[in-house]
Scaffold this motif. Structure first.
Motif, PDB file in Angstrom:
ATOM      1  N   GLN A   1      65.709  -1.166  10.407  1.00 14.11           N
ATOM      2  CA  GLN A   1      66.191  -0.061  11.238  1.00 14.11           C
ATOM      3  C   GLN A   1      66.674   1.064  10.326  1.00 14.11           C
ATOM      4  O   GLN A   1      67.854   1.334  10.234  1.00 14.11           O
ATOM      5  CB  GLN A   1      67.334  -0.549  12.141  1.00 14.11           C
ATOM      6  CG  GLN A   1      66.990  -1.711  13.033  1.00 14.11           C
ATOM      7  CD  GLN A   1      66.095  -1.306  14.198  1.00 14.11           C
ATOM      8  OE1 GLN A   1      66.002  -0.129  14.522  1.00 14.11           O
ATOM      9  NE2 GLN A   1      65.443  -2.269  14.807  1.00 14.11           N
ATOM     10  N   GLN A   2      65.733   1.704   9.627  1.00  8.88           N
ATOM     11  CA  GLN A   2      66.112   2.766   8.696  1.00  8.88           C
ATOM     12  C   GLN A   2      65.653   4.132   9.194  1.00  8.88           C
ATOM     13  O   GLN A   2      66.434   5.055   9.288  1.00  8.88           O
ATOM     14  CB  GLN A   2      65.515   2.484   7.312  1.00  8.88           C
ATOM     15  CG  GLN A   2      66.042   3.405   6.238  1.00  8.88           C
ATOM     16  CD  GLN A   2      67.525   3.240   6.032  1.00  8.88           C
ATOM     17  OE1 GLN A   2      68.033   2.148   5.922  1.00  8.88           O
ATOM     18  NE2 GLN A   2      68.258   4.341   6.020  1.00  8.88           N
ATOM     19  N   HIS A   3      64.369   4.234   9.494  1.00 10.76           N
ATOM     20  CA  HIS A   3      63.868   5.481  10.083  1.00 10.76           C
ATOM     21  C   HIS A   3      64.349   5.578  11.528  1.00 10.76           C
ATOM     22  O   HIS A   3      64.464   4.567  12.216  1.00 10.76           O
ATOM     23  CB  HIS A   3      62.335   5.518  10.067  1.00 10.76           C
ATOM     24  CG  HIS A   3      61.737   5.470   8.697  1.00 10.76           C
ATOM     25  ND1 HIS A   3      61.646   6.566   7.872  1.00 10.76           N
ATOM     26  CD2 HIS A   3      61.195   4.434   8.005  1.00 10.76           C
ATOM     27  CE1 HIS A   3      61.077   6.214   6.738  1.00 10.76           C
ATOM     28  NE2 HIS A   3      60.796   4.930   6.790  1.00 10.76           N
ATOM     29  N   HIS A   4      64.593   6.763  11.979  1.00 14.94           N
ATOM     30  CA  HIS A   4      64.966   6.956  13.376  1.00 14.94           C
ATOM     31  C   HIS A   4      64.018   7.915  14.078  1.00 14.94           C
ATOM     32  O   HIS A   4      64.328   8.395  15.164  1.00 14.94           O
ATOM     33  CB  HIS A   4      66.412   7.457  13.482  1.00 14.94           C
ATOM     34  CG  HIS A   4      67.397   6.482  12.933  1.00 14.94           C
ATOM     35  ND1 HIS A   4      67.555   5.209  13.441  1.00 14.94           N
ATOM     36  CD2 HIS A   4      68.265   6.577  11.888  1.00 14.94           C
ATOM     37  CE1 HIS A   4      68.488   4.566  12.758  1.00 14.94           C
ATOM     38  NE2 HIS A   4      68.928   5.370  11.798  1.00 14.94           N
ATOM     39  N   LYS A   5      62.884   8.198  13.441  1.00 15.25           N
ATOM     40  CA  LYS A   5      61.836   8.987  14.086  1.00 15.25           C
ATOM     41  C   LYS A   5      60.514   8.252  13.922  1.00 15.25           C
ATOM     42  O   LYS A   5      60.412   7.280  13.179  1.00 15.25           O
ATOM     43  CB  LYS A   5      61.767  10.395  13.478  1.00 15.25           C
ATOM     44  CG  LYS A   5      62.978  11.252  13.826  1.00 15.25           C
ATOM     45  CD  LYS A   5      62.749  12.707  13.461  1.00 15.25           C
ATOM     46  CE  LYS A   5      63.925  13.553  13.881  1.00 15.25           C
ATOM     47  NZ  LYS A   5      63.732  14.982  13.549  1.00 15.25           N
TER      48      LYS A   5
ATOM     49  N   LYS B   1      68.469   0.864  24.148  1.00 13.56           N
ATOM     50  CA  LYS B   1      67.638   1.344  23.038  1.00 13.56           C
ATOM     51  C   LYS B   1      67.194   2.785  23.255  1.00 13.56           C
ATOM     52  O   LYS B   1      67.218   3.595  22.327  1.00 13.56           O
ATOM     53  CB  LYS B   1      66.417   0.434  22.885  1.00 13.56           C
ATOM     54  CG  LYS B   1      66.724  -0.946  22.357  1.00 13.56           C
ATOM     55  CD  LYS B   1      66.887  -0.953  20.861  1.00 13.56           C
ATOM     56  CE  LYS B   1      65.546  -0.808  20.170  1.00 13.56           C
ATOM     57  NZ  LYS B   1      65.693  -0.952  18.705  1.00 13.56           N
ATOM     58  N   VAL B   2      66.795   3.109  24.490  1.00 15.66           N
ATOM     59  CA  VAL B   2      66.294   4.465  24.723  1.00 15.66           C
ATOM     60  C   VAL B   2      67.437   5.478  24.699  1.00 15.66           C
ATOM     61  O   VAL B   2      67.258   6.620  24.261  1.00 15.66           O
ATOM     62  CB  VAL B   2      65.515   4.523  26.060  1.00 15.66           C
ATOM     63  CG1 VAL B   2      66.445   4.483  27.252  1.00 15.66           C
ATOM     64  CG2 VAL B   2      64.668   5.796  26.130  1.00 15.66           C
ATOM     65  N   LEU B   3      68.627   5.081  25.141  1.00 16.89           N
ATOM     66  CA  LEU B   3      69.765   5.991  25.045  1.00 16.89           C
ATOM     67  C   LEU B   3      70.101   6.298  23.596  1.00 16.89           C
ATOM     68  O   LEU B   3      70.513   7.409  23.253  1.00 16.89           O
ATOM     69  CB  LEU B   3      70.982   5.367  25.738  1.00 16.89           C
ATOM     70  CG  LEU B   3      71.201   5.729  27.210  1.00 16.89           C
ATOM     71  CD1 LEU B   3      72.418   5.009  27.739  1.00 16.89           C
ATOM     72  CD2 LEU B   3      71.327   7.217  27.421  1.00 16.89           C
ATOM     73  N   ALA B   4      69.910   5.303  22.734  1.00 18.30           N
ATOM     74  CA  ALA B   4      70.257   5.481  21.322  1.00 18.30           C
ATOM     75  C   ALA B   4      69.226   6.285  20.559  1.00 18.30           C
ATOM     76  O   ALA B   4      69.463   6.635  19.401  1.00 18.30           O
ATOM     77  CB  ALA B   4      70.436   4.111  20.659  1.00 18.30           C
ATOM     78  N   LYS B   5      68.084   6.597  21.171  1.00 22.76           N
ATOM     79  CA  LYS B   5      67.025   7.280  20.426  1.00 22.76           C
ATOM     80  C   LYS B   5      67.437   8.682  19.997  1.00 22.76           C
ATOM     81  O   LYS B   5      66.971   9.190  18.993  1.00 22.76           O
ATOM     82  CB  LYS B   5      65.742   7.359  21.266  1.00 22.76           C
ATOM     83  CG  LYS B   5      65.004   6.049  21.364  1.00 22.76           C
ATOM     84  CD  LYS B   5      63.661   6.213  22.014  1.00 22.76           C
ATOM     85  CE  LYS B   5      62.643   6.797  21.072  1.00 22.76           C
ATOM     86  NZ  LYS B   5      61.285   6.745  21.599  1.00 22.76           N
ATOM     87  N   LYS B   6      68.331   9.320  20.788  1.00 16.37           N
ATOM     88  CA  LYS B   6      68.727  10.674  20.426  1.00 16.37           C
ATOM     89  C   LYS B   6      69.505  10.684  19.118  1.00 16.37           C
ATOM     90  O   LYS B   6      69.426  11.626  18.345  1.00 16.37           O
ATOM     91  CB  LYS B   6      69.554  11.279  21.550  1.00 16.37           C
ATOM     92  CG  LYS B   6      69.833  12.742  21.345  1.00 16.37           C
ATOM     93  CD  LYS B   6      69.926  13.486  22.655  1.00 16.37           C
ATOM     94  CE  LYS B   6      70.028  14.964  22.377  1.00 16.37           C
ATOM     95  NZ  LYS B   6      69.621  15.775  23.476  1.00 16.37           N
TER      96      LYS B   6
ATOM     97  N   ALA C   1      77.647  10.630  20.828  1.00 19.96           N
ATOM     98  CA  ALA C   1      77.895  10.381  22.249  1.00 19.96           C
ATOM     99  C   ALA C   1      76.854   9.434  22.832  1.00 19.96           C
ATOM    100  O   ALA C   1      77.182   8.501  23.579  1.00 19.96           O
ATOM    101  CB  ALA C   1      77.904  11.710  23.004  1.00 19.96           C
ATOM    102  N   SER C   2      75.576   9.658  22.499  1.00 18.67           N
ATOM    103  CA  SER C   2      74.516   8.787  23.017  1.00 18.67           C
ATOM    104  C   SER C   2      74.666   7.373  22.480  1.00 18.67           C
ATOM    105  O   SER C   2      74.476   6.388  23.214  1.00 18.67           O
ATOM    106  CB  SER C   2      73.148   9.356  22.636  1.00 18.67           C
ATOM    107  OG  SER C   2      72.968  10.643  23.157  1.00 18.67           O
ATOM    108  N   LEU C   3      74.983   7.248  21.206  1.00 18.30           N
ATOM    109  CA  LEU C   3      75.133   5.912  20.623  1.00 18.30           C
ATOM    110  C   LEU C   3      76.308   5.169  21.249  1.00 18.30           C
ATOM    111  O   LEU C   3      76.231   3.966  21.510  1.00 18.30           O
ATOM    112  CB  LEU C   3      75.330   6.029  19.112  1.00 18.30           C
ATOM    113  CG  LEU C   3      74.102   6.477  18.312  1.00 18.30           C
ATOM    114  CD1 LEU C   3      74.488   6.801  16.886  1.00 18.30           C
ATOM    115  CD2 LEU C   3      73.028   5.395  18.328  1.00 18.30           C
TER     116      LEU C   3
END
Length: 1516
Positions: free
Chosen positions: A573-577, A1062-1067, A1071-1073
């Motif tokens: 879980q390193q890249h976030h894009k 998971k989808v909420l954390a994508k941003k 706040a989203s996390l």
């Protein structure tokens, strides 16, 4: 800068009358897209001996749209000048030696279609445009002349080689005129005969009309009246002119008589071994070349790409010779340009450009093809070298073709073979079979996967399973179930895996390629018992040994699976894009452990390298999550598209990026080595040559593939700041897709999409910019941040023709706008008369009668009295006669309106006639009413359904005809509504007949998810699976569009809270996390909740929001240990801000109140805060927190570690130390404290190291030694190392206190006035300040004490100096010396290898190797140029000597005990030098015995140049 890289250029532009040219001496240029590529031909080209004598030497870059014309100056002395015209409206004059613009003009107001540099006038350039305007431009005097000869579209023009004022112009409608520019464009001749486009005009190379023996009586055409009587000027006499036209004829005209004298009809030649393509005759471009040394011969193109040499000596015989009788030497499609070239060795060549994307060179003596330069007509999406057919490079191109380039060919450095059959789309992915020769897999942007046998001419095998979107990646790997089930002979050893844009990975069986492929997601679910939604896959890569498979996902995560059952081993879980590329390190290097390195790149500009050796060899029971990279490579400024490890080196990686550059990295050192900036676009692929360690191939969206050498690049890292802006400007100079006003297509070229034997588009001539080479320049995607890899799924486009916007349209638009503006205003007041008239008209409208149902009958009842009387007689006869005569029956049939008074059959005929009339007049609703009157409701419904005219009223009346008729009518009406795009209404009607599933599916398939869910929720059972599918489908769509919050609601509705979190954390924001973590905690997903809460805290840590970070960590009980770490980190940051360290200053920090209380010592503040805030007051609680934190491992720190990340890692170790002290585990406390000190030391942050020591070891390490007690404890070496670093830091502080410009009394130094330093001591201090003495000495302030001060050390300094004996460890000095020897030998070997490669490169470039220096290849001088020892400076060291030194050093290292080697120790020699500097600045303060010991260690172990230089100061 090194030599020009070898280029596979873009294709020459199509449908241009003069877009290539050449000059004597061997320089050839052709227009390709928005630039001109220059090719040097002949002996002076600098080509490799044995190869074809040509080389691409440069590019003229400056136009912003398609280059439509190119011409050289053919005047001796200015062969370096050329001119170009472009669709951007400019004509530019270039100097090809400097590749810069000399001057330019933008005189034309319309698209330029023709250009020529006068062969008679040195500075005259003539150009013409589509509106018939001609401009003559004189460069030297910067003057121009505008001529408007005919209101026709100019297609080509050619200046006369014999008369400086004559220009021949060919038009689109077939007209040819010869004008005199000195007489304001006066027309000398109008030559009529052609009836279609003029493609080429060629003047006879010799003046006069004696060169051709033409019988004027027999061969001349009938004289054609030109419509204008012109006087015959002397200049116009005695010259021939040849023209080629789309009407399939070549005409030779006599300028003396103004008429045609020879007519040549182009023959239709059948291709060898094949049928006739019926479209070939329709597709023709007829270009001409009249040889200068052979005026009785004429070269022309033909239908299918053949070249013909016409014999004009006997014009009545129409004799021609075909170029190149050899099979496959001719062009395969029409030829656009022919230009002659005379080389330095006086060879006469002819160069041709064609629609087949090849540039061919012909020998005019033998008419054979000398060489071919292939080119690309689209983006270079993929590059792949064959592992078996070494040297064969496959290139996937956006023009629908695969190129296979034999890079190892000894005879032809452009040995390229094209494959187009069965492709028919952009080739986005390629992969060779790892064992089977010439087996190539390919994927396309329309989702197709195929297999090519590159040694045969057979069409490819196409998989029956298509991806729904673009194929991103192909990979060969071992089979997994169900294909792996069965014996060895029943299954293939390798299967093909393909990853598509929809996120699915298919496994294809190469033995049954036509069979169904398998989705590996099912196997992943079954093996790992996954119930949640699987991520969208974007990349796949198998490890070389076939044991592990890596899957990259849209959310940036990487999953590692173990074959063959695909058990999940770990998740990165390193890249976030979105992940674009992954690459495993090869297995044939000198360090086998490197094969576990996995490099990855995403839409972020950072490359991460992970070492998976420990995780994969441990084979954990449950998947491991990795959140920290092993190595980080930073430097690119845009997304990473491709990564490739060097097969010749260990740890050398090359990357391709959207920033327009390719970068070579030394990954083990995290250092950039070489940066290639030759492309003019965004890089899409890169690959390392398997044959040459110094050769890399790269492809980009500039339609180019470059072969380049890393060692010859001028830059070492990607451009930053201004450089990147300049590179962006260079890239933006490429053509932009923009709408243009164009005329409607004429019969010039067929508008339909023609095929290259069914494979690629062909555009019309009007389709100029941005459509080139048969492909739109929009062929690549409009790149978006979340678009997968550089390859957004696009649909192949046909040429688009834009109709012009007329002035009337503009007026109507303005009128509409005015109406809207008027509506917004208040209505004007009306006069009484106007108001009255308006009310009257409204009343009349209300009283208007409805339309008659029986208009025909009504009209027949208003005829003349005689006709009405006759109607009465006919009706009476029909009513009262028992048998009707033929006359009466005929009268009744004619007078159908009497059916209203006669029997029913007659009435039905009247209704039928009236109904037909309503339909013809466009009133179907009246026809329906008549049918209802008749009682034929079913017929009405059927007729209305067939005509698509069902209405709500008709459907409402359908139950009258019966239940089944009503069902059928509602279904038919629903279909009709779908054709009218009224899907919601159609679904409502389906619900009325209880077809709930059909209604839901209709709404879902047309993306009305909200309505579909409302219907399903209201009408279906709650446990119905359709409802869950709707939620998941809508959630996926919303997630793709970036609406994460609504997508999370959908996943919650589908009872999938894991996916919602998971989808909420994508941003990725705090706040989203936090919301995602709370959601996961509510749903019971504890592991996910903990990881998200920790990520949220880390995000808040970046802005120093300590309160928010603690609140986030409080969300999950398992993060108690992390709360302690963050608490200590907060206290440490406040402590550093109190010290006013510049790195720690922050104006926006949000601290807790307990963090700002500074009355107690630091360690006591930490324990007090833990007890009061976190209730940590028992050993059991401390042990639990310690156990949780011990499971978390962070990588070692380097100088590249960010400051805040370094502080977090240090505080983690300090927390372990404090907890260990609380639980009385002193061995672990010592080791954790040492790790914290080492992190700050390794990162080069001396200040942090000293602050940690002062806060946690205020009184030194004695209390730790007392706690350990037994000196033989396992932590004793660690304690010794900790004590050494403690003393090491204080030693530097003493030196710096002495080195300040104005020393003040401190804990280390006492300053007395009145005593001066000796001159020698001052010089030593100055020298010491100017030279670095180690890793920390570089940070010292500039010393230099005032002469009036006397310095002496305090008692504390004396105690520190006495403790320095522990630093002067003979054992550690010997170990460090052995390690320095190993490093020095390795560095020398690397330098020898580099010099050897450099010498080989120089020899290959020069004429030949120097035979007098064979020793340089194997020996290298060890001493550097700055060495002061002349005896060592030129002493060569052989390879065996280096090997001996390395072996001896390694043997010495092996003799040391593990306790010494495990824990790092300060550099002993560095400490010696610092101590001797202190002694020189403050004589007498250091005991003589200690000085002698330091000097002895320096003499014995100072083997490197730096230490030797410094030791001479103190040891002589």
């Amino acid at each position: 800068m090194g030599p020009e890289p070898q280029t596979l250029p873009p294709s020459p532009n199509w449908y241009c009358t003069r877009s290539s040219d050449a000059v004597p001496g061997g320089l050839f240029g052709f227009a390709a897209r928005t630039s001109v590529f220059l090719v040097c031909v002949g002996p002076g080209a600098g080509a490799i001996p044995g190869m074809p004598p040509f080389r691409v030497v440069g590019e003229l870059v400056g136009h912003t749209e398609r280059v439509s014309g190119f011409t050289f100056s053919h005047h001796p002395g200015q062969y370096n000048l050329c001119a170009t015209s472009s669709d951007d409206g400019t004509v530019k004059i270039w100097d090809v030696e400097t590749k810069t613009v000399v001057t330019e003009h933008a005189l034309h107001q319309h698209t330029i279609s023709a250009l020529h540099w006068s062969p008679q006038v040195k500075d005259l350039i003539v150009s013409g445009d589509e509106k018939g305007v001609v401009f003559c431009y004189w460069i030297n005097r910067n003057d121009s002349q505008r001529l408007f000869i005919e209101p026709r579209t100019i297609f080509c023009l050619t200046c006369s080689p014999h008369h400086e004022d004559l220009v021949a112009i060919g038009y689109k409608d077939g007209m040819v005129v010869i004008i005199d520019i000195s007489k304001k464009g006066e027309v000398i001749h109008r030559l009529r005969g052609h009836d279609d486009e003029i493609h080429s005009i060629a003047w006879c190379p010799l003046p006069g009309e004696d060169c051709l023996s033409i019988n004027q009586e027999e061969n001349s055409e009938p004289e054609i009246t030109n419509g204008k009587v012109t006087t015959q000027t002397p200049e116009a006499k005695g010259c021939y002119l040849a023209t080629g036209s789309k009407d399939q004829t070549i005409r030779i005209w006599s300028c003396a008589r103004g008429r045609g004298v020879v007519l040549l009809k182009i023959p239709f030649l059948k291709r060898r071994g094949g049928g006739v393509d019926p479209t070939v005759k329709e597709r023709l471009w007829l270009t001409l070349y009249w040889p200068k040394n052979q005026p009785t011969q004429l070269v022309s193109s033909c239908f299918g790409g053949e070249l013909l040499l016409w014999d004009l000596t006997q014009s009545w015989r129409r004799k021609y010779t075909l170029f190149s009788a050899s099979e496959g030497q001719n062009h395969s499609r029409i030829v656009f340009n022919l230009c002659p070239l005379q080389t330095e060795d006086d060879k006469h060549l002819l160069l041709s450009t064609s629609m087949d994307r090849d540039v061919k060179c012909w020998d005019m003596t033998t008419l054979e093809c000398c060489w071919t330069l292939p080119s690309l007509g689209g983006f270079a999406y993929s590059l792949a070298f064959s592992p078996e057919d070494t040297g064969y490079l496959a290139i996937g191109v956006g023009d629908g073709m695969i190129r296979v380039w034999n890079t190892s060919s000894k005879k032809n450095n452009y040995d390229v073979k094209n494959f187009w059959q069965g492709v028919k789309s952009k080739v986005t992915a390629l992969c060779w079979h790892p064992k089977k020769e010439h087996c190539l897999a390919f994927g396309t942007d329309d989702g197709k996967v195929g297999l090519y046998d590159t040694y045969s001419n057979k069409p490819p095998q196409i998989s029956s399973t298509y991806h729904k979107k673009t194929v991103y990646t192909l990979a060969w790997g071992p089979p997994v179930p169900p294909m792996s089930l069965g014996g060895e002979g029943d299954r293939p050893s390798f299967t093909l895996y393909s990853c598509g844009g929809e996120g699915i990975v298919f496994q294809h069986n190469p033995w049954k390629f036509g069979g169904e492929a398998f989705d590996i997601n099912k196997l992943i679910r079954d093996t790992n018992a996954i119930k949640n939604k699987l991520p969208v896959h974007t990349e796949i890569s198998w490890k070389a040994d076939g044991k592990f498979m890596a899957l990259g996902n849209e959310d940036g995560s990487i999953e590692i699976f173990q074959g063959p059952k695909l058990k999940l081993m770990c998740s990165i879980q390193q890249h976030h894009k979105l992940l674009n590329t992954m690459s495993w390190h090869h297995e044939h290097g000198s360090q086998p452990e490197l094969s576990y390195l996995l490099a990855s790149g995403s839409n972020n500009a950072v490359i991460y390298v992970h070492n998976l050796k420990t995780v994969l060899e441990a084979k954990p029971e449950s998947p491991v999550t990795i959140t920290e990279p092993f190595l980080t490579l930073s430097g690119h400024t845009a997304k990473i598209t491709c990564l490739a490890w060097s097969p010749h080196h260990d740890g050398i990686l090359v990357s391709a990026s959207y920033d327009g550059t390719a970068q070579v990295w030394d990954t083990l050192r995290e250092q950039p080595l070489h940066n290639f900036r030759g492309h003019r676009g965004r890089l899409l692929c890169v690959v390392w040559s398997p044959l040459d360690p110094e050769c890399i191939y790269s492809g980009a969206d500039d339609f180019c593939v470059y072969r380049w050498l890393p060692s010859t690049q001028a830059h070492s890292r990607p451009p930053q700041g201004k450089k990147s802006i300049e590179l962006e400007k260079k890239r933006l100079s490429q053509p932009k897709p923009k709408p243009k006003k164009k005329k409607k297509p004429t019969s010039q070229m067929p508008v339909k999409q023609e095929s290259f034997e069914g494979n690629e588009e062909e555009s019309t001539k009007e389709n100029t910019a941005p459509v080139e080479n048969g492909l739109s320049d929009q062929e690549g995607e409009e790149e978006e941040e979340e678009a997968p890899r550089a390859l957004t799924p696009t649909v192949p486009r046909e040429p688009v023709l834009c109709t012009p916007i007329s002035s009337s349209c503009e007026k109507s638009k303005a009128t509409i706008n005015n109406k809207i503006a008027v509506l917004k205003k208040e209505p004007p007041k009306e006069k009484p008369d106007e108001l009255r008239s308006r009310h009257i008209s409204e009343a009349l409208m209300k009283r208007r009668k409805a339309r008659s149902m029986l208009p025909l009958s009504t009209s027949l009842d208003h005829r003349s009295k005689e006709e009405l009387h006759h109607d009465c007689l006919v009706l009476a006869t029909a009513k009262h006669s028992k048998e009707l005569s033929e006359d009466v029956s005929a009268d009744l049939e004619e007078r159908f309106h009497l059916g209203l008074f006669s029997d029913r059959d007659t009435l039905y005929r009247m209704i039928e006639t009236e109904g037909k009339g309503h339909l013809e007049n466009g009133h179907p609703e009246l026809f329906h009413q008549l049918m209802l009157w008749k009682g034929d409701l079913q017929g009405v419904l059927q007729t209305a359904a067939e005509r698509g005219e069902l209405t709500d009223n008709l459907v409402a009346m359908a139950p009258v005809a019966g239940y089944h008729v009503w069902l059928w009518a509602v279904e038919a009406f629903a279909k009709q509504l779908c054709f009218q795009d009224q899907y919601v209404k159609a679904a409502s009607h389906l619900l009325s007949i209880h077809k709930v599933y059909e209604a839901v599916e209709l709404l879902k398939s047309n993306h009305f998810y909200r309505e579909a869910i409302a219907v399903a929720k209201a009408r279906l059972r709650p446990e119905d699976p359709v409802l869950k599918e709707l939620y998941l489908g809508w959630g996926t769509t919303l997630e793709r569009d970036g609406h994460y919050a609504v997508a999370a609601k959908c996943y919650l509705g589908a009872t999938s809270p894991y996916d919602a979190a998971k989808v909420l954390a994508k941003k990725g924001d705090a706040a989203s996390l936090r919301t995602a973590a709370e959601l996961a905690a509510i749903a019971g997903e504890n592991e996910l909740a903990a990881s998200l809460a920790l990520r949220c805290a880390q995000e808040l840590l970046l802005v120093k929001n300590w309160v928010g970070a603690q609140e986030a960590l409080q969300l999950h009980g398992s993060l108690q240990g992390q709360r302690l770490v963050f608490c200590l980190l907060e206290l440490l940051c406040w402590h550093l801000e109190e010290k006013q360290l510049p790195e720690a200053r922050s104006s926006s920090s949000s601290y807790h109140t307990w963090a700002t209380d500074t009355k107690e010592p630091f360690l006591q503040r930490v324990t007090s805060a833990w007890k009061s805030v976190f209730s940590l007051d028992s050993p059991a609680q401390c042990r639990a927190a310690l156990q949780r934190l011990q499971d978390i491992k962070y990588p070692s720190s380097t100088s590249n570690t960010p400051y805040r990340q370094l502080l977090l890692h240090i505080c983690h170790d300090l927390t372990l130390a404090v907890l260990s002290q609380q639980t009385a585990t002193w061995e672990e406390a010592v080791q954790a404290l040492l790790r914290a000190v080492l992190r700050s030391y390794d990162s080069g942050n001396f200040t942090i190291m000293q602050e940690v020591c002062s806060a946690f070891l205020p009184d030194g390490c004695d209390h730790l030694s007392d706690k350990l007690g037994d000196r033989q404890s396992s932590a004793t070496p660690a304690l010794r190392s900790l004590e050494a670093f403690f003393t090491y830091g204080h030693l530097y502080e003493i030196w710096w206190s002495l080195s300040r410009p104005c020393p003040e009394a401190s804990v280390w130094v006492r300053a007395d006035h009145g005593k001066t330093l000796s001159t020698e001591q001052s010089q030593q201090v100055d020298r010491a300040s100017a030279e670095d003495t180690g890793s920390q000495a570089a940070c010292q302030p500039e010393p230099g004490n005032p002469p009036e001060l006397s310095l002496r050390l305090s008692g504390e300094s004396a105690r520190v100096l006495s403790a320095c004996r522990e630093l002067f460890s003979e054992q550690h000095a010997s170990l460090q010396n052995a390690r320095r020897t190993v490093a020095q030998v390795q560095e020398t070997l690397a330098e020898m290898i580099h010099q050897h490669r450099k010498s080989l490169l120089c020899k290959s470039i020069a004429s030949g190797p120097d035979k007098n220096e064979p020793e340089q290849e194997t020996e290298l001088s060890l001493a550097g140029p700055q060495s002061q020892c002349k005896e060592e400076e030129n002493e060569p060291v052989s390879l065996p000597e280096l090997t001996r030194r390395l072996t001896e050093a390694n043997q010495r290292i092996a003799t040391f005990p593990e306790s010494i080697k495990t824990w790092p120790f300060p550099d002993v020699l560095e400490c010696c030098l610092v101590l001797l500097h202190i002694s020189s600045q403050c004589p007498g303060c250091v005991p003589q015995e200690l000085q002698q010991q330091a000097q002895e260690l320096l003499r014995k172990y100072a083997c490197t140049t730096a230490y030797k230089r410094h030791s001479r100061t103190f040891c002589t």
